[in-house]
Design a protein around this motif. Sequence first.
Motif, mmCIF file in Angstrom:
data_model
loop_
_atom_site.group_PDB
_atom_site.id
_atom_site.type_symbol
_atom_site.label_atom_id
_atom_site.label_comp_id
_atom_site.label_asym_id
_atom_site.label_seq_id
_atom_site.Cartn_x
_atom_site.Cartn_y
_atom_site.Cartn_z
ATOM 1 N N GLU A 294 0.833 -1.207 0.000
ATOM 2 C CA GLU A 294 0.000 0.000 0.000
ATOM 3 C C GLU A 294 0.864 1.251 0.000
ATOM 4 O OE1 GLU A 294 -3.516 2.110 2.728
ATOM 5 O OE2 GLU A 294 -2.929 0.031 3.103
ATOM 6 N N THR A 295 1.892 1.263 0.836
ATOM 7 C CA THR A 295 2.821 2.399 0.869
ATOM 8 C C THR A 295 3.498 2.564 -0.479
ATOM 9 O OG1 THR A 295 3.236 1.950 3.216
ATOM 10 C CG2 THR A 295 4.792 3.395 2.091
ATOM 11 N N ALA A 296 3.945 1.448 -1.069
ATOM 12 C CA ALA A 296 4.665 1.504 -2.343
ATOM 13 C C ALA A 296 3.790 2.048 -3.463
ATOM 14 C CB ALA A 296 5.190 0.119 -2.690
ATOM 15 N N ASP A 297 2.554 1.567 -3.559
ATOM 16 C CA ASP A 297 1.674 2.031 -4.626
ATOM 17 C C ASP A 297 1.405 3.529 -4.504
ATOM 18 O OD1 ASP A 297 1.484 -0.534 -5.652
ATOM 19 O OD2 ASP A 297 -0.430 -0.983 -4.666
ATOM 20 N N ALA A 298 1.140 3.986 -3.293
ATOM 21 C CA ALA A 298 0.858 5.409 -3.084
ATOM 22 C C ALA A 298 2.082 6.266 -3.378
ATOM 23 C CB ALA A 298 0.376 5.643 -1.653
ATOM 24 N N LEU A 299 3.259 5.803 -2.950
ATOM 25 C CA LEU A 299 4.482 6.568 -3.182
ATOM 26 C C LEU A 299 4.809 6.620 -4.671
ATOM 27 C CD1 LEU A 299 6.940 8.092 -2.105
ATOM 28 C CD2 LEU A 299 8.104 5.889 -1.848
ATOM 29 N N ALA A 300 4.672 5.509 -5.370
ATOM 30 C CA ALA A 300 4.966 5.482 -6.803
ATOM 31 C C ALA A 300 4.089 6.483 -7.549
ATOM 32 C CB ALA A 300 4.778 4.077 -7.352
ATOM 33 N N ALA A 301 2.851 6.567 -7.184
ATOM 34 C CA ALA A 301 1.950 7.504 -7.850
ATOM 35 C C ALA A 301 2.360 8.948 -7.607
ATOM 36 C CB ALA A 301 0.517 7.264 -7.369
ATOM 37 N N LYS A 302 2.722 9.272 -6.372
ATOM 38 C CA LYS A 302 3.134 10.639 -6.052
ATOM 39 C C LYS A 302 4.447 11.004 -6.757
ATOM 40 C CE LYS A 302 0.790 11.010 -1.567
ATOM 41 N NZ LYS A 302 -0.042 12.194 -1.938
ATOM 42 N N LEU A 303 5.383 10.061 -6.798
ATOM 43 C CA LEU A 303 6.657 10.331 -7.455
ATOM 44 C C LEU A 303 6.472 10.527 -8.954
ATOM 45 C CD1 LEU A 303 9.062 7.854 -5.626
ATOM 46 C CD2 LEU A 303 9.063 10.345 -5.457
ATOM 47 N N ALA A 304 5.664 9.695 -9.581
ATOM 48 C CA ALA A 304 5.432 9.828 -11.020
ATOM 49 C C ALA A 304 4.855 11.196 -11.355
ATOM 50 C CB ALA A 304 4.515 8.714 -11.505
ATOM 51 N N GLU A 305 3.954 11.674 -10.526
ATOM 52 C CA GLU A 305 3.360 12.992 -10.748
ATOM 53 C C GLU A 305 4.396 14.096 -10.631
ATOM 54 O OE1 GLU A 305 -0.121 15.837 -8.747
ATOM 55 O OE2 GLU A 305 0.206 13.803 -8.012
ATOM 56 N N ARG A 306 5.247 14.008 -9.620
ATOM 57 C CA ARG A 306 6.256 15.048 -9.420
ATOM 58 C C ARG A 306 7.352 14.986 -10.478
ATOM 59 N NH1 ARG A 306 3.740 14.465 -4.703
ATOM 60 N NH2 ARG A 306 3.890 16.049 -3.053
ATOM 61 N N VAL A 307 7.744 13.788 -10.885
ATOM 62 C CA VAL A 307 8.770 13.646 -11.914
ATOM 63 C C VAL A 307 8.320 14.301 -13.215
ATOM 64 C CG1 VAL A 307 9.875 11.951 -13.432
ATOM 65 C CG2 VAL A 307 9.934 11.630 -10.957
#
Length: 500
Positions: A294-307
Amino acid sequence: MTRMIPHFVGGKHVDPTGGRVADVFDPSTGAVQAHVPLASADEVRAVIANAEAAQADWAATNPQKRARVLMRFVELVNRDMDDLARLLSSEHGKTFGDAKGDIQRGIEVIEFCIGAPHLLKGEYSTGVGTGIDVYSMRQPLGVVAGITPFNFPAMIPLWKAGPALASGNAFVLKPSERDPSVPVRLAELFLEAGLPAGVFNVVHGDKEAVDVLISDPRIQAVGFVGSTPIAEYIYTTAIGNGKRAQCFGGAKNHMIVMPDADLDQVADALIGAGYGSAGERCMAISVAVPVGEETADALAAKLAERVAALNVGPSLSEGADYGPLVNSAAVDRVAGYIQQGIDQGATLLADGRGITVDGHEGGFYLGPTLFDHVTTEMAIYREEIFGPVLVIARAADYEQALAMASDHEFGNGVAIFTRDGDAARDFAARVNVGMVGVNVPIPVPIAYYTFGGWKRSGFGDLNQHGADAFRFYTKTKTVTSRWPSHGVRDGASFVIPTMN
């Protein structure tokens, strides 16, 4: 005509006598802007002789006066800060603000070294025996050398030079040939600050110059920062030739993200720590380790948006988040790692290859790259990429995350983001890494603590800056002194002295 960047020896610019040169690029455009000489072995030996001739008088200068030279040097660097930062940006490619940070972190170590009179004090014990006192003193080694990397052309030379000079040594700097102008300018400012000619020398070169510095018997100690294979080579060769050596190599810095962490804060920290300076930092966070799916999925989404929102541009562009890599070979190397990640099965969330910057089509640019589902067997996890590539390597639980950072061959820096003080305390105590951040993404210690990694990130017993630096650049002499009363004789003794 393309300018030639000179050596700086004996307080003046010295033109090369050999014929070998290297190109110095403007990474933002890809154009050659200067040439730098690659010194011959004989040229390096002449520099060492010059330093040796100047060292004795500098060592005889009292520590307070040496400290005043450093104080004046700090004033001069602050006076010229903007010009130095622009010069640094033009050869390295990091942004203007990042270049100023590079210089500032070096100056902070110089400021610490202004306290050298205190740091160089010895110890004194009176009355250890009848009429006997014992005291120690710290004395300089002589001529010492620094071999420094391209990614911090101001900071790391100053980390090496500051404590070496404050301790009374003469210093020979062999900076990276990729961005050599700022080191020469720093040498000029030291001279302007009152450092005697010959005490700080800059010689440009490649392996031929390095091999002289790590073998010539007049060099007493060598400090190096760079890749692990070269760090290990310099360390083993230098100590094999009877020198002191502190050599710092590669890194693969992890950030452990616990389920209770503030993921917006985490994402911001990872973006800055992973992509700042185009990832060309030994302390860059290159592996995010979220705990739990759950942490990984949420973090990946936030990072992709910022990248996707990052702006890559020329080093002196006000709107750039980061600039180009240092040269085309660096771009090719990083692009090769991206392809390896794809080939080995990682999930590519953002691909930075093929980016162009309008008006700077020849520059050495690479966009931000993000991978997910990276495993510990993949090359992009195991090896230092040294570019704008961040990977997400998921952990099932805290113990697995701890093991990932602890078991990696590199042990430079690591961070944990959590709101749980017990977890943070346990992590800091148990992780097998030299520098730890708790809710701090890049745990570079302040100047009066030491900087150094473990395992294959560091070779040698003492770290950079802080008190360790003064231990490294000095040797301790211990004196046992007795002043017997007139006419008192003990007679000959044939047993070893004891406290009795």
